[in-house]
Scaffold this motif. Structure first.
Motif, short mmCIF file in Angstrom:
data_model
loop_
_atom_site.label_atom_id
_atom_site.label_comp_id
_atom_site.label_asym_id
_atom_site.label_seq_id
_atom_site.Cartn_x
_atom_site.Cartn_y
_atom_site.Cartn_z
N PHE A 1 -8.29 6.67 7.78
CA PHE A 1 -8.76 5.86 6.66
C PHE A 1 -10.14 6.39 6.32
O PHE A 1 -11.10 6.09 7.02
N PHE B 1 -12.45 7.51 9.16
CA PHE B 1 -12.10 6.84 10.40
C PHE B 1 -10.68 7.23 10.82
O PHE B 1 -9.74 7.14 10.02
N THR C 1 -0.63 -1.31 14.66
CA THR C 1 -0.05 -1.63 13.36
C THR C 1 0.01 -0.39 12.48
O THR C 1 0.98 -0.17 11.75
N HIS D 1 -0.25 -6.94 22.15
CA HIS D 1 -1.40 -6.67 23.00
C HIS D 1 -1.29 -7.50 24.29
O HIS D 1 -2.21 -7.58 25.07
N ASP E 1 -7.68 4.67 0.66
CA ASP E 1 -6.61 3.90 1.24
C ASP E 1 -5.33 4.74 1.20
O ASP E 1 -4.86 5.07 0.13
N1 LIG Z 1 -6.62 -0.04 5.11
C1 LIG Z 1 -7.53 0.26 6.05
N2 LIG Z 1 -8.70 0.84 5.71
C2 LIG Z 1 -9.62 1.15 6.64
N3 LIG Z 1 -9.49 0.92 7.95
C3 LIG Z 1 -8.35 0.34 8.37
C4 LIG Z 1 -7.31 -0.02 7.44
N4 LIG Z 1 -6.30 -0.57 8.14
C5 LIG Z 1 -6.69 -0.56 9.44
N5 LIG Z 1 -7.91 0.00 9.59
C6 LIG Z 1 -8.63 0.21 10.85
O1 LIG Z 1 -7.82 0.96 11.70
C7 LIG Z 1 -7.91 0.47 13.04
C8 LIG Z 1 -6.56 0.20 13.61
O2 LIG Z 1 -6.00 -0.87 12.90
P1 LIG Z 1 -4.61 -1.52 13.29
O3 LIG Z 1 -4.33 -2.58 12.28
O4 LIG Z 1 -3.60 -0.46 13.42
O5 LIG Z 1 -4.93 -2.18 14.69
P2 LIG Z 1 -3.97 -3.01 15.65
O6 LIG Z 1 -3.87 -2.22 16.88
O7 LIG Z 1 -2.72 -3.38 14.96
O8 LIG Z 1 -4.84 -4.28 15.93
P3 LIG Z 1 -4.43 -5.84 16.04
O9 LIG Z 1 -3.94 -6.04 17.43
O10 LIG Z 1 -5.73 -6.52 15.81
O11 LIG Z 1 -3.41 -6.10 14.99
C9 LIG Z 1 -8.81 -0.74 13.02
O12 LIG Z 1 -10.05 -0.39 13.51
C10 LIG Z 1 -8.88 -1.11 11.56
O13 LIG Z 1 -10.17 -1.60 11.27
#
Ligand SMILES: Nc1ncnc2c1ncn2[C@@H]1O[C@H](COP(=O)(O)OP(=O)(O)OP(=O)(O)O)[C@@H](O)[C@H]1O
Ligand SMILES: [Mg+2]
Lengths: 291, 361, 334
Positions: free
Chosen positions: B14, B17, B44, B193, C31
């Motif tokens: 992203f 990142f 996710t 998790h 995005d």
């Molecule tokens: N559209 C986006 N733009 C920027 N950063 C994003 C976006 N979607 C997710 N992220 C970042 O990517 C990282 C991973 O996100 P993700 O949603 O995959 O985490 P997760 O493991 O599913 O967490 P959770 O258990 O909280 O759902 C996070 O740090 C989040 O801030």
């Protein structure tokens, strides 16, 4: 604690004053609609009559104006609600810099005095429709120009109303539909549009009412035609008659009925939602017992 | 019908990142596969890449051997259960379930029939005409599953589907889910998790941290044979003893820790001088004297009786305590706070891993 | 090519710029979920949305405004001569606002009308803010839910009475034969009716009255979302009520205040009904001057120039208010 009692008293007094200011003139006007003298007077009350309502009914110009007002109102609704919908969707899909420019353009009619919208509409369309004789004969009319002029700012209202709901749309809904195999247009028709329907309904009502009561834009754009409000303005200018009060009474009555119906509908909806929640709670309990 | 999913060096960014970093995986057809990791580690993101809502910045996703590049979410043979379920609130339960069929042009009768079948499967028979808002959390959950199953996907993706449920119900739904998976026989990719969920339900688990897949193995392996300090500290309780390797053989190693040299297995073949962490799980630590290489002495900080077991917290080298979990067997006398206690373990339960990032508490 | 036709080009330039900007921003790739506009809407809907919005922003908003501005830079000509050699660009219409074209003297009348309009509109705006703030605060923070609903209902009903009838109602009340004069004379305070209309008092009241609710709804919406605990915390710390308002409520309600003020000002300055029916002969409202250029003098260019001056004043006022309250346009108007 004494000072708080004084404050409370003052607050009550203020609220009474406020509503006296808000309703006083309307109430006085309403009384004159039922009083016999031909100059609209509230006191002394010389006798109850309904003749001013009859006068109103027989007022040919007003009835013509009313018909035009309704046509224009419906026209504005048909144009503005789709525009508001389209604009809110586009607004939602563009990024910030393009978005602020777009926002500025779309919102500018709300920051422009109505008379100026009316004037610019007439000046522009006179030349635009004037390009051919045919278009001039068909479209250069008060009703058409009024619809165009009013739609310019009513669309902005619609945009704001629909946008407010659209921002609460859960993107996951869209993705869920896509994931199940829907195409983007199907998502629009099956999921997004039903979600926006309540907002579009309120936008329609607001659009119609704004159009119906508009004076500043219409008075320029209506040209030689007339709407209820422009006829009303002419009458008020010429003099005063209790027939105008009678009209006001009718409008107040309609607003009152509308507002109360709305309130009742809302209450019913809330009660229904409450019932649903209750059922969900019951189901929850049943399930916990099972587990 | 079921299909496997392959991730081939998938990276998702992203902006600057990196949410998923070079993930390579082979999920077998018909498998119950879990991604386990702390919040924000990219679970996710991986799921959304598989379902087609995100395009990988690099690498490719194959489902049933077919490259998914350029195939939109609505054309993939996957179905996703969203973290917040995303049921359509304006449709009835049956309409929700049959929605995927509706967009495929299936006629009304057939749709209703399929919906009824699925309602049966999820034990909601005869409730098809209810609105979603009338259902309980668990019922909504099952409707979401039925809705996804209605389109007969080859792979079902579930994003923390139980996180919104009551604890008791969550336990119940675990079994339910596993049973449904066995009945329909398709690949389930499950995100959580909660390690309890992952360990009880899955055939295999991928443990993730900060966008990186740390280990892929079945539950027992992940618990007993963690490959990285992160996995060792994230899955289950563990006591880390950091230090430097002072002796190394083909199978074992000795680490110089704050409590002196302690021995353990050396699966990664560390060499003398390497920075390392020795992990010993609380339930494998025992009170009492043992062999010199697998025992040490320290002070008791506190004792917590939990009924079926007792935790003894010992003073560690850093701020963190060492935990010894003692089962309910007669012989051992519980030490009191402030006592000095001897602790030992079996060398086979000590695990020497290279120094690395650990899970946050 | 005539200047009128050139006007057509401007919006198309704006659209092109807008399109490029949108393209560029979407390319930046905030995005990875981002799908192109056409992917997300499909061809048919995509075209429909763009067509609707383009029709609105071009033909109902930008083109008419620009066209009016261009018109204001033209001389007044009979239709036959439009587009002919006499149809040149000129600032004569704007000059005529400052210097009267008939006698070459300062045009005090029109400048006076303009100033009067701006000052009175600002005053009415402030007056309405003062009148509405307490009620908005009460409804948003201390009233019980039941009461607030009732008050809301009471506010919404008169909202839909149109401007003309409101002006008419005010007029009935304050006319020389109206209820207030009856009361004043009956109680012996005066012998002759007070001329509220001639002294423009009627217009002040009419303007305030017509825009009362325009002020109250934005205020209410803004204050409503303020967390009650903040006020209680301030009270706990011993702040007197006026300090609570100064330091907690008003700063929080800024967007609502800005929104209410800009709307009321704009509606008051652009108002036609109240001045038409409630003002005396000596001081005219600026919109009436504009109105007369269109309907009595048939001097559209000069009317356009005056309209543009009014528009510029409104925009300036809006900008000023937003600056003053440090609120962004997007926060003020929702
Ligand atoms: N559209 C986006 N733009 C920027 N950063 C994003 C976006 N979607 C997710 N992220 C970042 O990517 C990282 C991973 O996100 P993700 O949603 O995959 O985490 P997760 O493991 O599913 O967490 P959770 O258990 O909280 O759902 C996070 O740090 C989040 O801030
Ligand atoms: Mg997640």
């Amino acid at each position: 604690m004494k000072s708080s009692a004084v404050m409370k008293g003052m607050l009550g007094f203020y609220i009474v004053l406020f509503f006296l200011y808000l309703f006083g003139p309307l109430m006085v006007m309403s009384v004159t609609a039922f009083n016999t003298p031909s100059y609209p007077q509230a006191l002394p009350f010389e006798g109850f009559t309904l003749q001013w309502f009859e006068k109103l009914w027989n007022h040919r110009l007003m009835m013509e104006g009313l018909l035009n007002s309704i046509i224009i109102g419906l026209g504005v609704v048909t144009i503005s609600v789709p525009i508001g919908l389209a604009a809110s969707i586009i607004m939602n899909q563009i990024y910030h810099r393009a978005r602020s420019l777009f926002y500025l353009v779309t919102i500018s009619p709300l920051l422009t005095p109505g008379v100026i919208i009316g004037i610019s509409t007439v000046i522009f369309w006179k030349d635009a429709f004037g390009l051919t004789d045919w278009s001039k004969a068909t479209f250069y009319k008060g009703i058409v120009l009024s619809i165009l002029g009013q739609a310019s700012f009513v669309s902005a209202y619609c945009l704001l109303i629909i946008m407010a709901r659209l921002t609460r749309f859960d993107r996951a809904q869209e993705e869920a539909a896509l994931d199940l195999g829907a195409s983007y247009p199907q998502v629009f028709w099956h999921v997004l549009l039903p979600f926006l329907k309540p907002a579009m309904l309120s936008a329609s009502v607001i659009a119609f009412l704004s159009s119906f009561e508009n004076f500043n834009t219409t008075t320029f754009a209506i040209l030689a035609d007339k709407t209820l409000v422009t006829v009303l303005a002419g009458e008020t200018r010429q003099g005063t008659t209790p027939a105008l009060s009678a009209l006001a009474v009718i409008i107040i009555a309609i607003s009152l009925v509308g507002a109360i119906t709305y309130e009742l509908l809302k209450r019913r909806e809330e009660a229904a939602a409450e019932r649903m929640k209750e059922r969900a709670r019951l189901a929850e309990r049943g399930e916990l017992e099972q587990a | 019908m079921s299909a496997g999913v392959e991730l081939d060096h998938v990276t998702v960014k992203f902006g600057n990142f990196t949410a998923v970093n070079d993930a390579t995986l082979d999920i077998r057809s018909g498998e119950f596969f879990s991604f386990l990791g702390p919040s924000g580690c990219g679970k996710t993101t991986i799921l959304r890449t598989v379902s087609g809502f995100l395009d990988p910045t690099a690498g490719s996703v194959r489902i049933g051997g077919q490259d998914m590049q350029g195939i939109g979410a609505n054309k993939r043979p996957t179905a996703l259960i969203f973290q917040n379920l995303a049921l359509f609130p304006l449709m009835t339960v049956a309409e929700n379930i049959a929605y995927g069929l509706r967009v495929r042009g299936v006629d009304k009768m057939a749709r209703r029939k399929k919906a009824d079948e699925l309602l049966d499967l999820i034990a909601l028979k005869g409730q098809g005409d209810k609105l979603v808002s009338e259902l309980s959390g668990g019922q909504k959950q099952r409707v979401a599953i039925a809705r996804a199953l209605a389109v007969e996907p080859k792979v079902l993706l579930l994003d923390e589907p139980l996180s919104a449920l009551d604890l008791k119900l969550r336990q119940h739904m675990r079994n339910e889910l596993r049973a449904i998976q066995q009945r329909v026989g398709i690949t389930f990719i499950y995100i959580t998790h909660d390690q309890g969920e992952a360990l009880t339900m899955s055939d295999r688990i991928a443990v993730m941290s900060d966008g990186v897949i740390e280990q892929v193995a079945d539950g027992k392996m992940v618990y007993d044979k963690p490959q990285t300090p992160f996995v060792a500290s994230f899955v289950g309780e563990n006591n880390p003893f950091p230090g430097t390797v002072s002796k190394a053989t083909a199978t074992g190693a000795v680490v110089d820790t704050a409590f002196g040299p302690l021995a353990g297995l050396n699966p990664n073949g560390l060499k003398v001088g390497d920075k390392a962490i020795l992990f010993v799980r609380p339930e494998t630590l025992k009170l009492g004297k043992g062999a010199a290489a697998t025992s040490f002495t320290t002070e008791v900080e506190s004792v917590a009786f939990e009924g079926n077991m007792t935790h003894v917290f010992l003073k560690g080298a850093a701020k963190k305590n060492i935990t010894v979990t003692v089962g309910r067997h007669g012989g051992v006398k519980m030490p009191a706070q402030g006592d000095r206690a001897n602790v030992h373990y079996d060398e086979a339960y000590g695990l020497v891993l290279p120094e690395g990032k650990m899970a946050r508490e | 090519m005539s200047s009128r036709a050139l006007v057509l080009l401007v919006p198309f330039l704006v659209i092109t710029a807008f399109w490029l900007m949108a393209r560029y921003e979407s390319k930046l790739g905030h995005d990875p979920t981002h799908k192109s506009y056409w992917e997300r809407n499909g061809t048919v809907l995509g075209i429909a949305f763009i067509a609707l919005v383009a029709f609105w922003t071009l033909f109902l908003v930008t083109l008419p405004y620009l066209y009016m501005v261009v018109e204001s830079f033209h001389p007044r000509l009979p239709p036959a001569q439009r587009g002919g050699p006499n149809d040149f660009l000129t600032i004569a219409q704007y000059k005529s606002f400052i210097v009267s074209p008939t006698d070459g003297e300062w045009n005090w009348i029109h400048m006076g009308n303009f100033t009067y309009t701006i000052v009175v509109s600002a005053a009415v705006t402030f007056l309405n803010l003062c009148i509405c703030y307490p009620l908005a605060y009460y409804m948003a923070q201390s009233g019980s839910a039941q009461k607030v609903r009732l008050l809301m209902l009471a506010l919404i009903v008169p909202y839909w009475i149109n401007e003309i009838l409101r002006a008419f109602a005010v007029r009935l009340l304050i006319a020389s034969k109206g209820l207030i004069n009856q009361a004043l004379m009956g109680s012996g305070i005066t012998d002759v009716p007070i001329d509220f209309l001639g002294s423009n008092t009627g217009m002040w009241i009419g303007l305030s009255y017509a825009n009362l609710l325009i002020m109250i709804f934005p205020l209410y919406n803004a204050i409503e979302s303020l967390d009650k605990n903040q006020i209680e915390a301030a009270r706990d710390l011993g702040a007197p009520w006026w300090k609570i308002h100064r330091d907690v409520v008003i700063p929080y309600a800024k967007p609502g205040i800005a929104s209410g003020c800009t709307m009321v000002f704009m509606l008051a300055a652009g108002s036609l009904a109240a001045p038409l029916f409630l003002s005396g002969p000596q001081q005219r409202w600026f919109t009436m001057t504009v109105y007369d250029f269109f309907f009595q003098a048939f001097n559209w260019p000069r009317g356009s120039a005056y309209a543009f001056i009014l528009l510029a004043a409104c925009i300036t006022f809006v900008m000023l208010v937003l600056k003053l309250f440090k609120v962004k346009l997007g926060e003020a108007i929702r």
